[in-house]
Design a protein around this motif. Structure first.
Motif, PDB file in Angstrom:
ATOM      1  N   ASP A  86       0.833  -1.189   0.000  1.00  0.00           N
ATOM      2  CA  ASP A  86       0.000   0.000   0.000  1.00  0.00           C
ATOM      3  C   ASP A  86       0.877   1.251   0.000  1.00  0.00           C
ATOM      4  OD1 ASP A  86      -2.137   1.616   0.041  1.00  0.00           O
ATOM      5  OD2 ASP A  86      -2.712   1.224   2.126  1.00  0.00           O
ATOM      6  N   LEU A  87       0.772   2.024  -1.057  1.00  0.00           N
ATOM      7  CA  LEU A  87       1.595   3.224  -1.166  1.00  0.00           C
ATOM      8  C   LEU A  87       0.877   4.452  -0.596  1.00  0.00           C
ATOM      9  CD1 LEU A  87       3.002   2.695  -4.782  1.00  0.00           C
ATOM     10  CD2 LEU A  87       4.119   2.167  -2.612  1.00  0.00           C
ATOM     11  N   GLN A  88      -0.390   4.286  -0.331  1.00  0.00           N
ATOM     12  CA  GLN A  88      -1.209   5.382   0.176  1.00  0.00           C
ATOM     13  C   GLN A  88      -0.569   6.066   1.386  1.00  0.00           C
ATOM     14  OE1 GLN A  88      -4.437   5.560  -1.321  1.00  0.00           O
ATOM     15  NE2 GLN A  88      -4.806   7.534  -0.336  1.00  0.00           N
ATOM     16  N   GLY A  89      -0.391   7.393   1.285  1.00  0.00           N
ATOM     17  CA  GLY A  89       0.133   8.146   2.419  1.00  0.00           C
ATOM     18  C   GLY A  89       1.638   8.069   2.592  1.00  0.00           C
ATOM     19  N   LYS A  90       2.311   7.223   1.784  1.00  0.00           N
ATOM     20  CA  LYS A  90       3.776   7.167   1.846  1.00  0.00           C
ATOM     21  C   LYS A  90       4.353   8.283   0.960  1.00  0.00           C
ATOM     22  CE  LYS A  90       4.318   2.889   3.905  1.00  0.00           C
ATOM     23  NZ  LYS A  90       4.166   1.551   3.391  1.00  0.00           N
ATOM     24  N   THR A  91       5.669   8.447   1.031  1.00  0.00           N
ATOM     25  CA  THR A  91       6.292   9.590   0.353  1.00  0.00           C
ATOM     26  C   THR A  91       7.342   9.161  -0.668  1.00  0.00           C
ATOM     27  OG1 THR A  91       5.939  11.006   2.262  1.00  0.00           O
ATOM     28  CG2 THR A  91       7.659  11.683   0.739  1.00  0.00           C
ATOM     29  N   ALA A  92       7.277   9.790  -1.838  1.00  0.00           N
ATOM     30  CA  ALA A  92       8.251   9.524  -2.902  1.00  0.00           C
ATOM     31  C   ALA A  92       9.099  10.759  -3.169  1.00  0.00           C
ATOM     32  CB  ALA A  92       7.512   9.132  -4.182  1.00  0.00           C
ATOM     33  N   PHE A  93      10.347  10.515  -3.581  1.00  0.00           N
ATOM     34  CA  PHE A  93      11.265  11.590  -3.951  1.00  0.00           C
ATOM     35  C   PHE A  93      11.763  11.244  -5.356  1.00  0.00           C
ATOM     36  CE2 PHE A  93      15.089  14.018  -4.240  1.00  0.00           C
ATOM     37  CZ  PHE A  93      15.046  15.043  -3.303  1.00  0.00           C
ATOM     38  N   VAL A  94      11.363  12.064  -6.338  1.00  0.00           N
ATOM     39  CA  VAL A  94      11.662  11.740  -7.738  1.00  0.00           C
ATOM     40  C   VAL A  94      12.586  12.804  -8.319  1.00  0.00           C
ATOM     41  CG1 VAL A  94      10.694  11.220 -10.017  1.00  0.00           C
ATOM     42  CG2 VAL A  94       9.346  10.734  -7.951  1.00  0.00           C
ATOM     43  N   THR A  95      13.818  12.422  -8.681  1.00  0.00           N
ATOM     44  CA  THR A  95      14.717  13.397  -9.299  1.00  0.00           C
ATOM     45  C   THR A  95      14.403  13.491 -10.790  1.00  0.00           C
ATOM     46  OG1 THR A  95      16.506  11.866  -9.870  1.00  0.00           O
ATOM     47  CG2 THR A  95      16.526  12.787  -7.633  1.00  0.00           C
ATOM     48  N   GLY A  96      14.614  14.666 -11.354  1.00  0.00           N
ATOM     49  CA  GLY A  96      14.197  14.869 -12.739  1.00  0.00           C
ATOM     50  C   GLY A  96      12.698  14.651 -12.862  1.00  0.00           C
ATOM     51  N   ASN A 133      16.032   9.425 -11.209  1.00  0.00           N
ATOM     52  CA  ASN A 133      15.577   9.461 -12.604  1.00  0.00           C
ATOM     53  C   ASN A 133      16.238  10.554 -13.437  1.00  0.00           C
ATOM     54  OD1 ASN A 133      13.300   9.070 -14.775  1.00  0.00           O
ATOM     55  ND2 ASN A 133      13.270  11.241 -14.218  1.00  0.00           N
ATOM     56  N   ALA A 134      16.741  11.610 -12.803  1.00  0.00           N
ATOM     57  CA  ALA A 134      17.320  12.713 -13.582  1.00  0.00           C
ATOM     58  C   ALA A 134      18.410  12.178 -14.503  1.00  0.00           C
ATOM     59  CB  ALA A 134      17.903  13.774 -12.649  1.00  0.00           C
ATOM     60  N   GLY A 135      18.380  12.613 -15.752  1.00  0.00           N
ATOM     61  CA  GLY A 135      19.392  12.112 -16.679  1.00  0.00           C
ATOM     62  C   GLY A 135      19.565  13.008 -17.879  1.00  0.00           C
ATOM     63  N   VAL A 136      20.752  12.938 -18.474  1.00  0.00           N
ATOM     64  CA  VAL A 136      21.084  13.710 -19.670  1.00  0.00           C
ATOM     65  C   VAL A 136      21.801  12.777 -20.647  1.00  0.00           C
ATOM     66  CG1 VAL A 136      21.249  15.902 -18.414  1.00  0.00           C
ATOM     67  CG2 VAL A 136      23.282  14.448 -18.650  1.00  0.00           C
ATOM     68  N   ALA A 137      21.987  13.256 -21.875  1.00  0.00           N
ATOM     69  CA  ALA A 137      22.603  12.365 -22.864  1.00  0.00           C
ATOM     70  C   ALA A 137      23.400  13.141 -23.895  1.00  0.00           C
ATOM     71  CB  ALA A 137      21.517  11.550 -23.570  1.00  0.00           C
ATOM     72  N   VAL A 138      24.484  12.529 -24.350  1.00  0.00           N
ATOM     73  CA  VAL A 138      25.106  12.911 -25.616  1.00  0.00           C
ATOM     74  C   VAL A 138      25.213  11.634 -26.439  1.00  0.00           C
ATOM     75  CG1 VAL A 138      26.460  14.895 -24.793  1.00  0.00           C
ATOM     76  CG2 VAL A 138      27.437  12.602 -24.671  1.00  0.00           C
ATOM     77  N   VAL A 139      25.117  11.785 -27.741  1.00  0.00           N
ATOM     78  CA  VAL A 139      25.170  10.612 -28.613  1.00  0.00           C
ATOM     79  C   VAL A 139      26.121  10.902 -29.764  1.00  0.00           C
ATOM     80  CG1 VAL A 139      23.840   9.065 -30.093  1.00  0.00           C
ATOM     81  CG2 VAL A 139      22.778  10.032 -28.051  1.00  0.00           C
ATOM     82  N   GLY A 140      26.935   9.934 -30.122  1.00  0.00           N
ATOM     83  CA  GLY A 140      27.836  10.095 -31.263  1.00  0.00           C
ATOM     84  C   GLY A 140      29.104   9.283 -31.088  1.00  0.00           C
ATOM     85  N   PRO A 141      29.991   9.347 -32.079  1.00  0.00           N
ATOM     86  CA  PRO A 141      31.206   8.530 -32.054  1.00  0.00           C
ATOM     87  C   PRO A 141      32.047   8.769 -30.798  1.00  0.00           C
ATOM     88  CG  PRO A 141      30.963   9.650 -34.167  1.00  0.00           C
ATOM     89  CD  PRO A 141      29.890  10.182 -33.278  1.00  0.00           C
ATOM     90  N   THR A 142      32.578   7.704 -30.239  1.00  0.00           N
ATOM     91  CA  THR A 142      33.324   7.788 -28.984  1.00  0.00           C
ATOM     92  C   THR A 142      34.560   8.670 -29.116  1.00  0.00           C
ATOM     93  OG1 THR A 142      32.585   5.537 -28.567  1.00  0.00           O
ATOM     94  CG2 THR A 142      34.331   6.373 -27.147  1.00  0.00           C
TER      95      THR A 142
END
Ligand code: NAI
Length: 289
Positions: free
Chosen positions: A2-12, A88-97
Motif C-alpha cells: 500500500d503506497l497510500q500516504g507514503k512519500t516519494a522523492f523523484v529526481t528529474g 531518474n534525472a538524466g542527460v545524454a550525448v550521442v555520437g562517435p566515442t
C-alpha cells in the motif's frame, strides 16, 4: 504494497519520464517531492500535477551533494519520511566515442551516475532509519542491456545504475528496501534539450553538431511511448517488487541474444576439486557448477 500516504522523492521529476512516474505515484495516493534542475519544468509540472498539499517541488541539481541533503531535509520536514527514491534525472550525448571530450564524459557520468550515487548516499540511510521499508528505482535505459554503437558514454553510465540495483537488491531486501532498475526504450520527453542545463565549466563538447540536430526535432517522436504509459509501468513494477522494470518489446531479441551470448561464453571446463565446486556454487548461486 500500500503506497497510500507514503512519500516519494523523484529526481528529474518535473519532465518526461520522471513526471510520468510522479503522476502515477500521486494517483496511487503518495506524497511527492519532485526535484529538478529546471525551474520552468517544475512550474509546469506542478500545474500538470494539480498542485495541492501532496506535491513539493524543489529546485535541485543532483550533482550538488549538499543541496541534495538539504532537499531531502525539506521533503522530510514536509512529509515526515521518505519511502521511495526514484533516481531518474538524466542527460545524454550521442555520437562517435572518439569525439567525446572529458567534459562530455564528466557531464553525463556526473548527472546519470553521480546523481544516482548522491541519491543513494543521501536517502538510503534515511529509509533504513525509519524502519517502515522502502523502495529505490534507478531509471536506466534499454541501452544498458542492449547497447548500441555511438552511445558509449550514455549506455555505460546506464549499465552502472542497473548494476547498482542488481547488487543492492539482495543486500537490502531483508532490511525492507526493494531495488529496481527501470530500463525503458524510447519515450516522449524533453531529453533532446538536455544540453540547456549543461554547466558552463563542462561546455567543451565534441558533439555540438549532433546536439543541435537532436534539439531540432525527432521525426519518430510520435511513435514513442508516453510518459503516462511508462509511469504506470513503473508503478506496477514497484507494486510487484520487480528487479527489472522493462517496457519496449522491440528489444526482446536483443535482450535474449545478449543473455545467450554471455551464457555461451561461460567456461564450462570446470575444475576437478569437489570443494571448489561446492564453495563457488554457494557463493555465486550458479546451478551449472
Ligand atoms: P527529460 O529531459 O524530459 O526529463 C529529465 C529531467 O531531468 C528534466 O526536467 C531535467 O531538467 C532534469 N535534470 C537534468 N539534469 C539534472 C540535474 N543535474 N539535476 C536535477 N535534474 C536534472 O528526459 P527523460 O527522457 O524523461 O529522462 C528521464 C530519464 O529517463 C533519464 O535518466 C534518461 O536517461 C532516461 N531515459 C530516457 C529515455 C527516453 O527515450 N526519453 C529512454 C531511456 C531512458
Amino acid at each position: 504494497q500500500d503506497l497510500q500516504g507514503k512519500t516519494a522523492f523523484v529526481t528529474g521529476g518535473a519532465s518526461g519520464i520522471g513526471l510520468g512516474i510522479a503522476k502515477a505515484l500521486l494517483g496511487a495516493g503518495m506524497n511527492l517531492t519532485i526535484a529538478d534542475i529546471r525551474q520552468d519544468h517544475l512550474d509546469e509540472a506542478v500545474a500538470e500535477l494539480g498542485g495541492g498539499e501532496r506535491v513539493l517541488a524543489i529546485r535541485l541539481d543532483v550533482t550538488d551533494r549538499e543541496a541534495f541533503a538539504a532537499a531531502a531535509d525539506r521533503a522530510e520536514a514536509k512529509f515526515g519520511k521518505i519511502h521511495l527514491l526514484c533516481n531518474n534525472a538524466g542527460v545524454a550525448v550521442v555520437g562517435p566515442t572518439d569525439l567525446a571530450t572529458y567534459a562530455d564524459w564528466d557531464w553525463v557520468m556526473g548527472v546519470n551516475v553521480g546523481g544516482t550515487i548522491n541519491g543513494i548516499v543521501t536517502i538510503l540511510p534515511r529509509i533504513l532509519a525509519h524502519g517502515e521499508g522502502g523502495h529505490i528505482v534507478n531509471t536506466a535505459s534499454m541501452s544498458a542491456l542492449v547497447p548500441a554503437a555511438g552511445t558509449t558514454i550514455y549506455s555505460s553510465g546506464k549499465a552502472a545504475v542497473v548494476s547498482m540495483m542488481e547488487c543492492m537488491r539482495p543486500e537490502l531486501e531483508a532490511r525492507g528496501v526493494i531495488c529496481s532498475a527501470f530500463c525503458p526504450g524510447a519515450v516522449q520527453s524533453n531529453i533532446a534539450e538536455a544540453g540547456k542545463t549543461r554547466p558552463e565549466e563542462l561546455s567543451a563538447t565534441g558533439y555540438a553538431e549532433a546536439d543541435k540536430r537532436r534539439q531540432s526535432g525527432d521525426q519518430f517522436f510520435h511513435l514513442y511511448q508516453t510518459k503516462e504509459e511508462v509511469g504506470q509501468r513503473v508503478l506496477r513494477g514497484i507494486m510487484n517488487d520487480e528487479l527489472y522494470i522493462l517496457t519496449h518489446s522491440e528489444f526482446l531479441d536483443g535482450v535474449r541474444e545478449r543473455g545467450e551470448a554471455t551464457t555461451a561464453a561461460v567456461q564450462t571446463h570446470l575444475p576437478e576439486s569437489e570443494e571448489y565446486k561446492r564453495t563457488f556454487a554457494i557463493l555465486f548461486r550458479n546451478p551449472a557448477i
